[in-house]
Scaffold this motif. Structure first.
Motif, short mmCIF file in Angstrom:
data_model
loop_
_atom_site.label_atom_id
_atom_site.label_comp_id
_atom_site.label_asym_id
_atom_site.label_seq_id
_atom_site.Cartn_x
_atom_site.Cartn_y
_atom_site.Cartn_z
N LEU A 198 0.82 -1.21 0.00
CA LEU A 198 0.00 0.00 0.00
C LEU A 198 0.85 1.26 0.00
N VAL A 199 1.97 1.22 0.72
CA VAL A 199 2.84 2.40 0.81
C VAL A 199 3.68 2.57 -0.45
N LEU A 200 4.31 1.48 -0.90
CA LEU A 200 5.29 1.58 -1.98
C LEU A 200 4.67 1.61 -3.37
N ASP A 201 3.54 0.94 -3.56
CA ASP A 201 2.99 0.82 -4.91
C ASP A 201 1.60 1.44 -5.06
N ALA A 202 0.80 1.39 -4.01
CA ALA A 202 -0.56 1.91 -4.12
C ALA A 202 -0.66 3.39 -3.78
N GLY A 203 0.42 3.99 -3.29
CA GLY A 203 0.42 5.43 -3.04
C GLY A 203 -0.20 5.85 -1.73
N MET A 204 -0.46 4.93 -0.81
CA MET A 204 -1.03 5.29 0.49
C MET A 204 0.07 5.91 1.36
N SER A 205 -0.35 6.80 2.24
CA SER A 205 0.63 7.42 3.13
C SER A 205 1.05 6.43 4.22
N GLU A 206 2.31 6.52 4.59
CA GLU A 206 2.83 5.61 5.61
C GLU A 206 2.18 5.88 6.95
N GLU A 207 1.81 7.14 7.22
CA GLU A 207 1.16 7.46 8.48
C GLU A 207 -0.20 6.77 8.58
N TRP A 208 -0.95 6.75 7.46
CA TRP A 208 -2.27 6.10 7.47
C TRP A 208 -2.13 4.60 7.71
N VAL A 209 -1.16 3.98 7.04
CA VAL A 209 -0.94 2.54 7.20
C VAL A 209 -0.53 2.23 8.63
N GLU A 210 0.34 3.04 9.20
CA GLU A 210 0.79 2.80 10.57
C GLU A 210 -0.36 2.96 11.56
N GLN A 211 -1.23 3.92 11.31
CA GLN A 211 -2.32 4.20 12.25
C GLN A 211 -3.42 3.15 12.19
N TYR A 212 -3.81 2.75 10.98
CA TYR A 212 -4.99 1.90 10.83
C TYR A 212 -4.67 0.43 10.59
N MET A 213 -3.44 0.10 10.28
CA MET A 213 -3.11 -1.29 9.97
C MET A 213 -2.04 -1.87 10.88
N ARG A 214 -1.23 -1.03 11.52
CA ARG A 214 -0.14 -1.55 12.33
C ARG A 214 -0.14 -1.00 13.76
N GLY A 215 -0.99 -0.08 14.04
CA GLY A 215 -0.95 0.55 15.35
C GLY A 215 -1.97 0.00 16.33
N TRP A 216 -2.44 -1.20 16.09
CA TRP A 216 -3.45 -1.78 16.96
C TRP A 216 -2.83 -2.33 18.24
N PRO A 217 -3.58 -2.34 19.33
CA PRO A 217 -3.04 -2.88 20.59
C PRO A 217 -2.83 -4.39 20.50
N ALA A 218 -1.94 -4.90 21.37
CA ALA A 218 -1.64 -6.33 21.48
C ALA A 218 -1.09 -6.90 20.19
N GLY A 219 -0.52 -6.05 19.33
CA GLY A 219 0.07 -6.53 18.10
C GLY A 219 -0.92 -7.04 17.09
N PHE A 220 -2.19 -6.64 17.20
CA PHE A 220 -3.22 -7.13 16.29
C PHE A 220 -2.94 -6.69 14.86
N ASN A 221 -3.02 -7.65 13.93
CA ASN A 221 -2.79 -7.38 12.51
C ASN A 221 -4.10 -7.60 11.77
N PRO A 222 -4.80 -6.53 11.41
CA PRO A 222 -6.14 -6.70 10.83
C PRO A 222 -6.14 -7.40 9.48
N MET A 223 -5.09 -7.20 8.66
CA MET A 223 -5.07 -7.84 7.34
C MET A 223 -4.77 -9.33 7.46
N ALA A 224 -3.97 -9.72 8.43
CA ALA A 224 -3.75 -11.15 8.67
C ALA A 224 -5.05 -11.82 9.10
#
Length: 680
Positions: free
Chosen positions: A244-270
């Motif tokens: 999403l960051v490298l090829d789809a043009g999404m901002s890294e801040e958005w990816v970090e906030q909504y896909m990697r910043g979840w508590p307990a290490g939760f990975n929503p896409m997994a």
């Protein structure tokens, strides 16, 4: 034969299979009882003293094959008919249905009253018997094998090994790993053809070594199916964020906030890809097959595009030196270890054996075709990748997309990156598909609750699929991938070694004057293999280590030669513990592994060599995991085991004649009169 004599003979010979007439004696659950108590005049029912954790399941009880044509049916019946020296008996279904007594001094018998007693329970059990529909063709099986095997091997491992271990000699690492994987694969091919039933290593180890080792193998397979699938889902979730960051043009801040910043290490896409795989399997077996075939073909098209496109960008100078001096041959060997794990997944074909058409022929073909195709693609793709860039510049996480980008092929880079993200989830689907079949085999044997053996009206293992899928979703969502990989690899290597040992035990027999000699020798070989591998990897630098390695190598070689020249090939597949298969039977239609026992013994050593290179902490966690599995077996499995409590019987689907009743169907508690009638 009197009861006490039978018991004495069994103890003297070490196995009741040594005497053909003793084969119709009591089930293993009665063997450990004192014969005086069992056959006393007390009217109280006999009870089971203790179960046998090393009870072996008969070959005929594992064989549940629906043949596609008359030729295959004839071969199936012939291969599992009796040894010529045993008397003829009608099928067990006929015995139980009629309850008629068989005349003849050498024949086991069931008088009318026993037949009547067993008839009701037998009818209830077998009228509700549920079996899987055989709908997978050879193409479907190969698609499952390739789809479940090729993934991070090409997309990640090729670049990683080239950059850090072997340089352009990554092609040699893949070739050596392919040879190591094929050694075990050939063993799987023969066992799958001879025992075409759901369960993979679990079924083979059950027949060759025993119930408890088979349960441990099943625990190891669960690591490969559920835990490995969860690890791939977790890896895909991270890769999707990068895309999403490298090829789809999404901002890294958005990816970090909504896909990697979840508590307990939760990975929503997994979690999402795991849930999607579970939803596909819930839709039905045919829909799952269609999705698997589609994604496998898409993955192969992507790989062919990568190879063809990369060939136009190759430079001969990038292959020099072929083996970088700083890595040397030891780097190639270390790279081989990493590459070997790119082959994990082909054995999932065996777990689908219960749904394969013409399984005796198609399963070996599918395994060998999968290994051949995967090895060729790995070698070719890694050669192209090394030709596109100097090995120092190859990305360790995104080899082909980065190589295309550095050569100015931006569109190819984006297409390749998207293709990786799009096709990788098929590995998750295939892994999850295999686990319910394993649970089905365990449940049919009583080692896990019968809940997992339920088949719905559409032919789906719904209960096992839902439970396995939810477990995968939880692990993929919260457990980081780097905490799982070495533990998974260690468990799979142990399953491979158990399967290799099973082939030796099924093909060969102990000398007649040395009961269990073969079992002891194969156990010693496994110990020597592990010790030698450990010394080579961790202690070879010292003079003492080198000397000890030479001694262990000598012992290991002598043990293998002892097996080869003192343990004759069994007249029947299954060794001395199986009476099925006519004497001297060598059915050419069935695949047979060459160079037994040398080939499986070599595979055992290579598996040990790979095992000792893994992190010791991961091996310790695996030991605790297996210990928990063993505790579960004794707390639940041993108490509900079908083999230890009842034994097995043939349902007579193809009018197969029962030539022995080594484990007759007996209720858990049986009166003195009934038990005595089951003794020859």
């Amino acid at each position: 034969m009197q009861p006490d004599a039978a018991a004495d003979g069994s103890q003297k010979n070490g196995s009741r299979h040594d005497d053909p007439m003793a084969m119709c004696s009591l089930p293993s659950s009665y063997q450990h009882q004192n014969s005086r108590n069992l056959f006393s005049s007390s009217p109280e029912p006999a009870t089971i003293a203790r179960s046998n954790p090393f009870l072996r399941k008969p070959i005929w009880a594992l064989d549940d094959v629906a043949c596609d044509d008359e030729t295959d049916r004839t071969a199936s019946v012939a291969s599992h008919s009796t040894a010529t020296h045993l008397p003829s008996l009608p099928s067990v279904s006929d015995l139980v249905r009629t309850g008629e007594r068989l005349d003849g001094d050498a024949s086991p018998f069931l008088p009318s009253r026993v037949g009547q007693d067993l008839h009701a329970d037998s009818k209830r059990q077998w009228s509700s018997r549920e079996t899987l529909e055989r709908h997978l063709s050879l193409f479907d099986l190969v698609s499952l094998g390739i789809g479940g095997t090729i993934g991070s091997g090409i997309f990640v491992l090729s670049g990683l090994v080239a950059n850090q271990y072997a340089g352009p000699a990554v092609t040699l690492s893949w070739a050596l790993a392919g040879v190591a994987a094929t050694l075990s694969g050939v063993c799987y091919a023969e066992l799958a053809g001879q025992i075409p039933t759901a369960g993979s290593s679990y079924a083979y180890v059950y027949a060759a070594i025993g119930e408890l080792p088979a349960f441990v193998a099943a625990a190891g397979l669960t690591l490969e199916y559920v835990i490995s699938g969860a690890a791939v889902a977790r890896s895909w979730g991270d890769k999707f964020g990068d895309w999403l960051v490298l090829d789809a043009g999404m901002s890294e801040e958005w990816v970090e906030q909504y896909m990697r910043g979840w508590p307990a290490g939760f990975n929503p896409m997994a979690a999402a890809v795991s849930m999607a795989s579970l939803a596909v399997l819930i839709m039905g077996v045919r829909e799952s097959r269609t999705v698997t075939n589609f994604f496998t073909v898409a993955k192969l098209m992507l790989i062919f595009f990568m190879i063809a496109g990369g060939m136009t960008l190759m430079k001969a100078s990038n292959f020099s030196p072929y083996i970088p001096p700083q890595y040397g041959i030891m780097g190639v060997a270390r790279g081989t270890t990493s590459c070997f794990f790119g082959y994990i997944g082909y054995d999932e074909i065996c777990c689908m054996a219960g749904e394969a058409k013409n399984p005796r022929k198609n399963l070996p073909r599918a395994i060998l075709l999968t290994l051949g195709c995967v090895t060729s693609l790995y070698i070719l793709a890694s050669a192209v990748l090394c030709g596109m860039l100097p090995y120092q510049n190859i990305s360790t996480t995104s080899g082909f997309p980065d190589a295309f980008a550095q050569n100015g092929a931006v569109l190819s880079s984006q297409l390749t990156s998207f293709g990786e993200v799009f096709t990788l989830p098929i590995v998750v689907l295939v892994s999850l598909m295999a686990q319910p079949r394993l649970m089905y085999a365990l449940a049919k044997d009583g080692l896990v609750p019968k809940f997992f053996a339920k088949i719905d009206a559409s032919g789906n293992l719904m209960n096992g699929t839902v439970i396995s899928g939810l477990l995968m979703v939880f692990i993929a969502s919260f457990v980081p991938f780097n905490k799982l990989d070495d533990m998974i690899s260690a468990g799979i290597l142990i399953c491979f070694s158990l399967t290799n040992a099973s082939l030796v035990l099924m093909r060969l027999s102990s000398p007649t004057d040395k009961p269990y000699f073969l079992e002891k020798q194969i156990g010693l070989f496994g110990i020597f293999s592990f010790l030698l591998a450990y010394i080579i990897v961790h202690c070879a630098a010292s003079a003492f280590g080198k000397g000890l390695a030479i001694v262990l190598c000598l012992f290991m070689t002598l043990t293998c030669l002892s097996i080869k020249y003192t343990c004759p090939e069994s007249m029947n597949f299954g060794g001395q513990y199986s009476s099925f298969g006519p004497a001297g039977h060598r059915e050419p239609a069935f695949f047979r592994a060459p160079f037994v026992p040398l080939l499986p013994c070599t595979a055992i050593f290579l598996n040990s060599y790979l095992l000792v290179q893994l992190e010791r902490g991961a091996i310790l966690i695996l030991f605790l995991y297996f210990l928990a599995a063993i505790l579960f077996y004794f707390m639940y499995g041993a108490k509900h085991s079908s083999g230890n409590n009842y034994g097995w019987k043939i349902d007579g689907k193809y009018s197969q004649l029962v030539r022995e009743i080594s484990l007759p169907y007996v209720p858990k508690s049986t009166s003195e009169d009934t038990v005595q009638t089951l003794v020859c």
